[in-house]
Design a protein around this motif. Sequence first.
Motif, short mmCIF file in Angstrom:
data_model
loop_
_atom_site.label_atom_id
_atom_site.label_comp_id
_atom_site.label_asym_id
_atom_site.label_seq_id
_atom_site.Cartn_x
_atom_site.Cartn_y
_atom_site.Cartn_z
N LEU A 9 0.85 -1.18 0.00
CA LEU A 9 0.00 0.00 0.00
C LEU A 9 0.89 1.23 0.00
O LEU A 9 2.03 1.19 0.47
N LEU A 10 0.38 2.33 -0.52
CA LEU A 10 1.13 3.58 -0.57
C LEU A 10 0.39 4.59 0.30
O LEU A 10 -0.63 5.15 -0.10
N ALA A 19 -1.85 -5.82 6.01
CA ALA A 19 -2.36 -5.86 7.38
C ALA A 19 -3.63 -6.70 7.48
O ALA A 19 -4.07 -7.02 8.57
N ALA A 20 -4.22 -7.03 6.31
CA ALA A 20 -5.50 -7.76 6.32
C ALA A 20 -5.55 -8.76 5.17
O ALA A 20 -6.57 -8.91 4.51
N GLY A 21 -4.43 -9.45 4.93
CA GLY A 21 -4.40 -10.44 3.86
C GLY A 21 -3.80 -9.90 2.58
O GLY A 21 -3.38 -8.73 2.51
N PHE A 40 -3.55 -6.11 1.32
CA PHE A 40 -4.83 -5.56 1.74
C PHE A 40 -4.62 -4.78 3.03
O PHE A 40 -3.84 -5.18 3.90
N GLY A 41 -5.33 -3.68 3.16
CA GLY A 41 -5.33 -2.92 4.39
C GLY A 41 -6.71 -2.96 5.02
O GLY A 41 -7.66 -3.52 4.47
N GLY A 42 -6.81 -2.34 6.18
CA GLY A 42 -8.08 -2.29 6.90
C GLY A 42 -8.34 -0.91 7.45
O GLY A 42 -7.80 0.10 6.96
N ALA A 43 -9.13 -0.86 8.50
CA ALA A 43 -9.54 0.42 9.08
C ALA A 43 -8.35 1.24 9.56
O ALA A 43 -8.34 2.47 9.46
N ALA A 44 -7.32 0.57 10.09
CA ALA A 44 -6.16 1.30 10.60
C ALA A 44 -5.42 2.01 9.47
O ALA A 44 -4.97 3.15 9.62
N ALA A 222 -10.19 -6.12 0.84
CA ALA A 222 -11.12 -7.17 0.40
C ALA A 222 -12.53 -6.83 0.86
O ALA A 222 -12.73 -6.21 1.91
N GLY A 223 -13.53 -7.24 0.08
CA GLY A 223 -14.91 -7.05 0.47
C GLY A 223 -15.31 -5.59 0.57
O GLY A 223 -14.67 -4.70 0.01
N ASN A 224 -16.39 -5.35 1.32
CA ASN A 224 -16.94 -3.99 1.43
C ASN A 224 -16.36 -3.20 2.60
O ASN A 224 -16.58 -1.99 2.69
N GLU A 225 -15.64 -3.88 3.49
CA GLU A 225 -15.25 -3.24 4.74
C GLU A 225 -14.39 -2.00 4.52
O GLU A 225 -14.59 -0.97 5.16
N ILE A 226 -13.42 -2.09 3.61
CA ILE A 226 -12.53 -0.95 3.44
C ILE A 226 -13.26 0.23 2.80
O ILE A 226 -13.04 1.38 3.15
#
Length: 527
Positions: A9-10, A19-21, A40-44, A222-226
Amino acid sequence: MSKELTGELLIGAARVPAAAGTMKALDPSTGELIEPEFAFGGAAEVDRALRLADEAFDSYSHTGLAERAAFLDLIADKLEAVKDELAARTALETGLPLAQFEGEALRTAAVFRKFAIVVRQGRFLQAAIDPAQPDRPPAPRMDHRLQKVALGPVVIFGASNFPISYSVAGGDTASALAAGCPVVVKAHNAHPGASEIQGRVIQQAVAEAGLHEGVFSLVRGAGNEIGEALVDHPLVRAVTFTGSEAGGMALYRRAQQRPDPIPVFTEMTSVNPTFVLPAALAARGAEIGAGLIQRAMYNVGQACLKPAILLAVDGPGFQELRDAATAEVEKAAARTMLTPSIHDSYTRNVRRLEDNGAGLIGAGSAPVGAGDGQSLLYEVTGERLLAEPALREEVFGPAILLVRLTGPDQLLEVARAFRGQLSATLHAEAADRAAAEQLLPILERRTGRIVFNAFSIPQEVSYASTHGGPFPATSDSRFTSVGMGAIERFLRPVTYQNFPDELLPQPLRAANPLHLWRLVDGELSRR
């Protein structure tokens, strides 16, 4: 090539690991996965990117016009420098021709250069000055000065169907950066390598221009979360999205449910109807039929401006139009579609056409690969089109619907039945003037662009471009996502009342140090 990609990620100036796969890109023409692994990243990661963007906003939004324009030109230079690498990776991840993406990369660089001109000219600020009138009866007027300012950090969702021009370095990013807004891009998972190459270009340009690192970040998930985390984040001030109506409206509704609702500028769905009036049909029906199919097959029919529905009154020239369109479809080879999910959706939507009474009258060569989209031409009557709203919905892919109308009254009735569109096309001759005059007001209410004696695709990126229209084409028909006017989505007005000159923004100062055109007491002036 994969050795040159890190898959990270940049976020600001940093390259951030998973951080999330992870995921790998897919070659849709072979079904094989392509190296490397992409993070993949997440909320953080979303929070980190948007906090940096918010930190960058005050300094970046107040950069001088010359400095900001130079930054946009630098991005264009760097896009041109990686053109070959970017085109090769994009072709690998989409199954579409290499030459197409070489051209798309150059056109995207040109868009950044055009926005650099917009910034230098400064007209987007819409500077207006109403000088003080201390002796005005019956009450004095204080000095009022207005300019547009940037909204704040913008989240951009990359599109699947134009992996460069509607993606990380596409027109949304160019116009938001031109307005003075830091950008966080959610890269589309269909072309992660192409997204990384574009992202690195902008990241490097930010550093070389000496700007705050938070001006640009790229995240992936991944998915809708991000996506939900991006829209929900309290520091986001606007969102752009290009894709399906379901996806766009989910983001739009979510943004309106925030404690502080924000605009979501969506570009969602359109069939871009083409109306052929009787004299034009008799004079050049075959030419129109063949030409429309040729344009509709661009990008394997995976274009938001695809002329998907062709309408004409049964009469002289109709059979020639039908025969020419059929012959053109039958020449078309089945080609790989962008992703397996898009191919599956195409298959379902073709079945929807058939289930609602559309009859197949022409087909291109049969698919060879599992992801190939076969070119198809269907026909229905005007009565059937009116009775079945599903026939008036978009089929994303290489399928076209020909509509046989009974007469001028039915043509107008059908035109009124369409929902909002990105474009509508009218083919007419001088003898069709009266019919055209009846049709035009109907089309004006339903679209942002009316094309005369041409086709809806391609579209010029210019000062007069409109790529928008009434719902469901977009969520806000007042704006365009293509062309120089796209910058207006990311601006809002601020009035400075009774200010001392030395505290005013440069565009509003008495001496006009930037030599901008301004509206002074209602008159355009450079004084």
